[in-house]
Design a protein around this motif. Structure first.
Motif, mmCIF file in Angstrom:
data_model
loop_
_atom_site.group_PDB
_atom_site.id
_atom_site.type_symbol
_atom_site.label_atom_id
_atom_site.label_comp_id
_atom_site.label_asym_id
_atom_site.label_seq_id
_atom_site.Cartn_x
_atom_site.Cartn_y
_atom_site.Cartn_z
ATOM 1 N N ARG A 201 -46.597 -66.499 87.218
ATOM 2 C CA ARG A 201 -45.476 -66.363 86.281
ATOM 3 C C ARG A 201 -44.179 -66.059 87.031
ATOM 4 N NH1 ARG A 201 -47.588 -62.690 83.342
ATOM 5 N NH2 ARG A 201 -46.603 -60.879 84.301
ATOM 6 N N GLU A 205 -40.926 -68.489 87.046
ATOM 7 C CA GLU A 205 -39.669 -67.967 86.512
ATOM 8 C C GLU A 205 -38.581 -67.972 87.579
ATOM 9 O OE1 GLU A 205 -40.638 -64.198 84.765
ATOM 10 O OE2 GLU A 205 -41.200 -65.122 82.850
ATOM 11 N N TRP A 208 -37.293 -71.496 87.565
ATOM 12 C CA TRP A 208 -36.462 -71.774 86.393
ATOM 13 C C TRP A 208 -35.093 -71.127 86.539
ATOM 14 C CZ3 TRP A 208 -40.915 -70.138 82.568
ATOM 15 C CH2 TRP A 208 -41.924 -71.114 82.625
ATOM 16 N N VAL A 259 -37.970 -66.753 77.934
ATOM 17 C CA VAL A 259 -36.803 -67.408 78.522
ATOM 18 C C VAL A 259 -35.536 -66.990 77.779
ATOM 19 C CG1 VAL A 259 -35.701 -69.639 78.969
ATOM 20 C CG2 VAL A 259 -38.134 -69.324 79.454
ATOM 21 N N SER A 262 -34.586 -63.528 79.016
ATOM 22 C CA SER A 262 -34.249 -63.445 80.436
ATOM 23 C C SER A 262 -32.997 -64.227 80.790
ATOM 24 C CB SER A 262 -35.416 -63.977 81.280
ATOM 25 O OG SER A 262 -36.591 -63.249 81.061
#
Length: 272
Positions: A201, A205, A208, A259, A262
């Motif tokens: 994860r 992330e 991304w 998302v 964050s």
């Protein structure tokens, strides 16, 4: 830079109206899906209009002539006025010359139709690995991609720590993101919230965040992402029961909410 989340129809049940209503009520900007069958096109268009949803079209090249297949699908997709087209393009088994002819033609067809195409980093396709994608991006710097690195972690049986140069190049060409977390032995962890998958994860992330940051530095005003965990057999099942280990809607909602929460911090960090 504004974040727009799209709902994948993959694995959803019900009529188009029912699916689109649920996506709209959950706060999605639009939906991402293959084009409807001709006999379902009217219902598809009506549902898009009724629920004021944008559309990302998915196409899949195939047959004896992938260029013609691409052309036909792009021309039909253009009639839906999609936000963009996500294309599963060419094949992994094609020679470099065959792939080059395809992408040269694809860029021309994209320009002729005045629509953005983002080629997905997908197994079975020309962009199935970091190195094949890097070769194409070096040769055709105008190409844009839909980044789904879950395929690459599966193909490479790793979290790609030894491929930073290829990853950075792909991030620079990312136009759209598929929000699925893979691991070294598969394209989809059972549930992204589970602590046993925290390493994967955090890795995804981090990618991304870098993708969003790069788009902001390129002067873009919008970033798009589709949470795209898939149904069985992408979703693991319990032995002997065929029961999925998690609820597909809940898993994709977890990604969407993660998302959303964050994103402001990710963008703010890049602005400082």
């Amino acid at each position: 830079m504004k974040l727009q989340l799209y709902k994948a129809l993959w694995g959803m049940e019900g009529t188009y109206s029912e699916q689109f209503k649920r996506a709209a009520e959950a706060g999605y900007t639009g939906i991402e899906a293959p084009m409807p069958l001709p006999e379902q096109e009217a219902a598809f268009r009506e549902a898009l209009q009724t629920y004021s949803l944008a559309y990302i079209a998915q196409i899949f090249t195939g047959g004896e002539d992938h260029i013609e297949s691409f052309k036909e699908q792009v021309e039909r997709a253009a009639g839906f006025e999609p936000r963009l087209i996500v294309s599963h393009s060419a094949r992994d088994r094609m020679s470099h010359d065959e792939q080059d002819r395809f992408f040269e033609a694809a860029l021309r067809i994209e320009g002729d139709n005045g629509i953005t195409v983002a080629h997905e980093t997908h197994r079975h396709r020309a962009m199935f690995s970091p190195w094949t994608t890097a070769r194409l991006l070096h040769k055709f710097p105008e190409l844009r991609i839909t980044a789904d690195f879950s395929h690459w972690t599966n193909v490479c049986e790793s979290l790609l720590h030894d491929m930073e140069e290829e990853i950075e190049l792909a991030i620079a060409h990312t136009h759209h993101i598929h929000g699925r977390i893979g691991f070294s032995q598969g394209p989809q962890v059972p549930h992204p919230a589970a602590p046993e998958w925290s390493m994967e994860r955090e890795r995804f992330e981090g990618w991304w965040k870098r993708m969003f940051s790069r788009r902001q530095s390129q002067g873009e005003t919008v970033s798009t992402m589709t949470p795209e965990f898939g149904p069985v057999p992408y979703m693991p099942t319990l032995a002997f029961t065929k029961q999925p280990v998690a609820d597909l809607w809940d898993v994709n909602e977890w990604i969407a909410n993660r998302v959303r929460s964050s994103y402001p911090d990710w963008i703010a960090a890049n602005s400082n």
